[in-house]
Design a protein around this motif. Sequence first.
Motif: not given
Length: 463
Positions: A289-291, A300-302, A307, A309-311
């Motif tokens: 998780c990034q955010k 938001w996962f990458a 790192f 590209n976030w999904h």
Amino acid sequence: MACTSCSTSDGGAPKGCKNNGTCGTDSCNKLTVFDWLSNMSPSNGEAIFDCVEVRFKNGRKEFFRNSEKLTLSMGDIVATVASPGHDIGIVTLTGELVKIQMKKKGVNYESNEVPKIYRKASQKDIDIWSVARDREEPMKVRARELAIQHKLEMKISDIEFQGDGSKATFYYTANDRVDFRMLIKDFAKEFSTRVEMKQVGFRQEAARLGGVGSCGRELCCSTWLTDFRSVNTSAARYQQLSLNPQKLAGQCGKLKCCLNYELDTYMDALKDFPDYDTKLITEKGDAVCQKQDIFKGLMWFAYTNNFANWHVLKIDQVKEIIAENKQKNKVSSLEDFAVEVVAEPEKDFNNAMGQESLTRFDQPKRKKKPNRKRKNAEPAGVATPQKPQQEKNTNNNPKPAGNNKPSGNGNPNQQNKQNNSNKQNHKNKPNPNRQNNSNKQNSNENKSAEPRKPIITKNENKK
């Protein structure tokens, strides 16, 4: 109702409140409680509660017993018990609401230790009180000078005189323990009064002095906040605020009390979220998780190997992937669960009122570059001004300098033809100033009897 500080001067102009919320009326009290039971009389013939709340300088409040059964109301100035002597304060609350306030502050209203009120303050008491208040500001400046001379790491923030002027309380703040025994002797010698030192915290200092916060409103501690709860940096982390000490600190230098106001709402919203350290296992690789967006319910996962590209995934989709991973099943990829992000159209602001930009003066003005073309380019049909020495040379030597040869031998007929050709060339040019200059030049040449040097224009050179 106004006190002597707020009243008008001799000329009729208002003086303004110079006491900053500590005057002798109820109009500028700080931390005042609204008496919503004032219009209700006690039922069944019960006696009115005999304790009242009295306010002193900068919001300091204490409870006193009205043993003399005086008819008191909000705003009355009373003389109360002090040690030694008596103090002058303002009644801020009466009736049954005082009992509720005493329960809230943990004061036993049935005990005999509650101090009592002597009387309503007379004019003599008020005069002594006002004279003592006027001494506080110059004393504070001198007290700070004496503290600097003793090289003590302390800050004297405020001075409060007792109502009868017999004692002065010095409020100070310090990080460590301070030995001020010699300082007290100097204070007593300098000010000729009884001295009491009282240490307060940085939050209490800001509450006493007051001010305006970064939100544009008065400080909460000086208007309505009475209990100071501890504030931790974890409150800022839960609310996903940047850990910038300059933005998180208030006027007192500590963390802002308002960080605790919305913390419960954020904590309730985070209960539905999975842990921030949760890893999602897919066939493409692990994702972290990034955010988080707490109120939209998005995460938001990458991938660990990419790192950049976030999904975007919803909470339900993340929980579904976690449930599959618990069963030791891998999901194909995050792209199958990702939410399509729709680009929002940009909103262009149209200035319908015709107002200018507020930042138009922020940028420095650019210096205008000198127009070199005007200096270098001579206007066609206008004779260049010559120095008097050059004129003498031209009279002695009638031959023109350079390779440019005149079209005639200085005859006036040929010169008129030359002027006519200049006029025809200038008809195509829209500049009226040049045309006027050429007409004036032609008229001057016709008037002159002696033949002059013919005028050579750029157009003829091109020909």
